[in-house]
Design an enzyme around this catalytic site. Structure first.
Site, PDB file in Angstrom:
ATOM      1  N   GLN A 176      -9.597  -4.530  -3.601  1.00  0.00           N
ATOM      2  CA  GLN A 176     -10.945  -4.145  -3.166  1.00  0.00           C
ATOM      3  C   GLN A 176     -11.945  -4.431  -4.290  1.00  0.00           C
ATOM      4  O   GLN A 176     -13.038  -4.947  -4.056  1.00  0.00           O
ATOM      5  CB  GLN A 176     -10.958  -2.648  -2.810  1.00  0.00           C
ATOM      6  CG  GLN A 176     -12.297  -2.125  -2.337  1.00  0.00           C
ATOM      7  CD  GLN A 176     -12.648  -2.606  -0.944  1.00  0.00           C
ATOM      8  OE1 GLN A 176     -11.893  -2.440  -0.022  1.00  0.00           O
ATOM      9  NE2 GLN A 176     -13.827  -3.211  -0.785  1.00  0.00           N
ATOM     10  N   ARG A 178     -13.062  -9.405   1.866  1.00  0.00           N
ATOM     11  CA  ARG A 178     -11.649  -9.062   1.617  1.00  0.00           C
ATOM     12  C   ARG A 178     -10.768 -10.254   1.986  1.00  0.00           C
ATOM     13  O   ARG A 178      -9.830 -10.584   1.271  1.00  0.00           O
ATOM     14  CB  ARG A 178     -11.222  -7.821   2.435  1.00  0.00           C
ATOM     15  CG  ARG A 178     -11.795  -6.499   1.980  1.00  0.00           C
ATOM     16  CD  ARG A 178     -11.318  -6.079   0.593  1.00  0.00           C
ATOM     17  NE  ARG A 178      -9.881  -5.988   0.444  1.00  0.00           N
ATOM     18  CZ  ARG A 178      -9.138  -4.921   0.778  1.00  0.00           C
ATOM     19  NH1 ARG A 178      -9.712  -3.843   1.272  1.00  0.00           N
ATOM     20  NH2 ARG A 178      -7.825  -4.922   0.599  1.00  0.00           N
ATOM     21  N   HIS A 189      -7.428   0.557  -6.456  1.00  0.00           N
ATOM     22  CA  HIS A 189      -7.499  -0.389  -5.331  1.00  0.00           C
ATOM     23  C   HIS A 189      -8.024  -1.729  -5.884  1.00  0.00           C
ATOM     24  O   HIS A 189      -9.171  -2.112  -5.625  1.00  0.00           O
ATOM     25  CB  HIS A 189      -8.436   0.182  -4.259  1.00  0.00           C
ATOM     26  CG  HIS A 189      -8.258  -0.424  -2.905  1.00  0.00           C
ATOM     27  ND1 HIS A 189      -7.422  -1.492  -2.644  1.00  0.00           N
ATOM     28  CD2 HIS A 189      -8.833  -0.108  -1.710  1.00  0.00           C
ATOM     29  CE1 HIS A 189      -7.492  -1.792  -1.354  1.00  0.00           C
ATOM     30  NE2 HIS A 189      -8.341  -0.973  -0.766  1.00  0.00           N
ATOM     31  N   CYS A 192     -16.452   0.667   0.764  1.00  0.00           N
ATOM     32  CA  CYS A 192     -15.206  -0.073   0.996  1.00  0.00           C
ATOM     33  C   CYS A 192     -14.750   0.024   2.442  1.00  0.00           C
ATOM     34  O   CYS A 192     -13.968  -0.804   2.910  1.00  0.00           O
ATOM     35  CB  CYS A 192     -14.120   0.435   0.054  1.00  0.00           C
ATOM     36  SG  CYS A 192     -13.892   2.222   0.162  1.00  0.00           S
ATOM     37  N   ASP A 211     -17.865   6.300  -1.148  1.00  0.00           N
ATOM     38  CA  ASP A 211     -16.544   6.282  -0.510  1.00  0.00           C
ATOM     39  C   ASP A 211     -16.376   7.639   0.194  1.00  0.00           C
ATOM     40  O   ASP A 211     -17.203   8.543   0.034  1.00  0.00           O
ATOM     41  CB  ASP A 211     -15.476   6.067  -1.605  1.00  0.00           C
ATOM     42  CG  ASP A 211     -14.087   5.741  -1.049  1.00  0.00           C
ATOM     43  OD1 ASP A 211     -13.931   5.620   0.173  1.00  0.00           O
ATOM     44  OD2 ASP A 211     -13.148   5.626  -1.872  1.00  0.00           O
ATOM     45  N   ARG A 262       0.892  -1.173   0.000  1.00  0.00           N
ATOM     46  CA  ARG A 262       0.000   0.000   0.000  1.00  0.00           C
ATOM     47  C   ARG A 262       0.919   1.209   0.000  1.00  0.00           C
ATOM     48  O   ARG A 262       1.643   1.447   0.983  1.00  0.00           O
ATOM     49  CB  ARG A 262      -0.910   0.017   1.228  1.00  0.00           C
ATOM     50  CG  ARG A 262      -1.573   1.371   1.411  1.00  0.00           C
ATOM     51  CD  ARG A 262      -2.659   1.369   2.430  1.00  0.00           C
ATOM     52  NE  ARG A 262      -3.782   0.571   1.980  1.00  0.00           N
ATOM     53  CZ  ARG A 262      -4.999   0.632   2.508  1.00  0.00           C
ATOM     54  NH1 ARG A 262      -5.247   1.450   3.507  1.00  0.00           N
ATOM     55  NH2 ARG A 262      -5.966  -0.117   2.045  1.00  0.00           N
TER      56      ARG A 262
HETATM   57  N1   CP Z   1     -11.089  -0.745   2.255  1.00  0.00           N
HETATM   58  C1   CP Z   1      -9.818  -0.672   2.715  1.00  0.00           C
HETATM   59  O1   CP Z   1      -8.848  -0.773   1.965  1.00  0.00           O
HETATM   60  O2   CP Z   1      -9.740  -0.525   4.067  1.00  0.00           O
HETATM   61  P1   CP Z   1      -8.375  -0.252   4.868  1.00  0.00           P
HETATM   62  O3   CP Z   1      -7.923   1.146   4.527  1.00  0.00           O
HETATM   63  O4   CP Z   1      -8.760  -0.394   6.315  1.00  0.00           O
HETATM   64  O5   CP Z   1      -7.361  -1.279   4.436  1.00  0.00           O
END
Ligand code: CP
Length: 344
Positions: A134, A298, A131, A270, A229, A104
């Site tokens: 996701q 997830r 992402h 998400c 979001d 990330r």
């Molecule tokens: N949806 C998502 O990626 O959540 P986090 O930021 O908690 O990983």
């Protein structure tokens, strides 16, 4: 076999994505039965995080454990990524020690650079552009919650609000699967032309449709899935007043907006959510919300992604025979050394 990375779902064919969804389903059932196959036994996942995370961090670590492997959490500031060491050197070092890398990162170019120099699969765990893990989880969740008698191709996904990295990934994967995708947002926050071009190119082969509009009230009437979001992220906090003014109240997913959608419509997010901002409690906690199924998925999607990318890179046929050979060799070296120590 060539190494595959997951930087963007656009690098996967629809057939590959469907295979991943079927594997997600199989590994979800295996979890329910307490019998997840040890497909990555003894393997290691390096998890690089330049930003905090709940779902991505926990789902990848638990997924790796359930598959028989081990995950290392490399938290923000803990390794020399791009600071005292080039991203390419970090990629080369981690891929000499680990079997798969999840990252990330703040800038999409960083994950592209990691993949360029890594000799093991690299998985994008969110960048400023997209992402994809996701998105795979989300299309799987939609497949689990289809309206009666309908296929994905018969459904419309309405993404309400800012053009976030989740918005781009949702736009891409839904159009890969032939769905109708609508982005409803004020003009200044609508999906840019380059994203629309990608989605339209997907639509040409899948039969999907792509619409970008500011008319959320009209769009919601067609929506089978309503997705939203955050309206701002940590680096946008100085823009909060103008963002709030642009989105509130028209683009908030609240009971009034939801009442204009078909009764079977499902609400998705998400997470993390700003309750009372882009979504109200009555919607996120209401009967049409599937956000916690989405969050759980997830975990199942990460198991499938890790196995799909990493399992083919491991030699399985010789492993039992080789393990016995190396065990005999190591034991004989240790025993010889111990005999010498006993004499002294
Ligand atoms: N949806 C998502 O990626 O959540 P986090 O930021 O908690 O990983």
């Amino acid at each position: 076999m060539a190494i595959r990375h997951l930087l963007d779902t656009q690098e996967f064919t629809r057939s590959e994505l469907e295979n991943l969804l079927d594997l997600t389903s199989a590994l979800k059932q295996a979890d329910r039965d307490g019998a997840v196959p040890q497909l990555l036994a003894g393997r290691s996942l390096a998890m690089i995080f330049e930003e905090p995370s709940t779902r991505t961090r926990v789902s990848f670590e638990v997924a790796m454990t359930k598959l028989g492997g081990h995950a290392l959490y490399l938290k923000p500031g803990e390794i020399h990524l791009g600071f005292r060491e080039t991203v390419s050197d970090t990629a080369r070092v981690l891929s000499r020690m680990c079997d798969v890398i999840e990252a990330r990162v703040l800038r999409h170019e960083t994950v592209v650079e990691l993949a360029r120099y890594s000799s093991v699969p690299v998985i994008n765990g969110l960048t400023d552009f997209n992402h994809p893990t996701q998105a795979i989880c989300d299309i799987f969740t939609m497949r689990e919650h289809l309206p009666d008698g309908r296929r994905l191709e018969d459904c419309t996904v309405l993404f309400v609000g800012d053009r976030t990295n989740v918005c781009s990934s949702t736009m891409f994967i839904t159009t890969q699967f032939g769905m109708s995708f609508i982005h409803a947002a004020p003009t200044a926050y609508q999906a840019p032309a380059e994203w629309v071009a990608v989605a339209e190119s997907n639509a040409e082969s899948s039969g999907a449709s792509v619409t970008v509009t500011d008319d959320v009230q009209a769009a919601v009437q067609q929506a089978d899935f309503i997705y939203t979001d955050l309206w701002w992220w940590v680096d946008q906090e100085d823009e909060i007043p103008q963002r709030r003014a642009a989105f509130m109240p028209r683009y908030q997913v609240n009971a009034d907006l939801l009442s204009r959608a078909p009764e079977h419509a499902r609400f998705m997010h998400c997470l993390p959510a700003s309750r009372g901002v882009e979504v109200t409690d009555e919607v996120i906690d209401g009967p049409q919300s599937i956000v916690f199924d989405q969050a759980e998925n997830r975990l199942h999607a990460e198991k499938a992604i890790l196995a799909w990318l990493t399992y083919p890179t491991i030699s399985h046929e010789r492993s039992d025979q080789m393990r016995r050979h190396h065990e005999r060799r190591a034991r004989s070296l240790l025993d010889a050394h111990n005999r010498k120590r006993a004499v002294l």
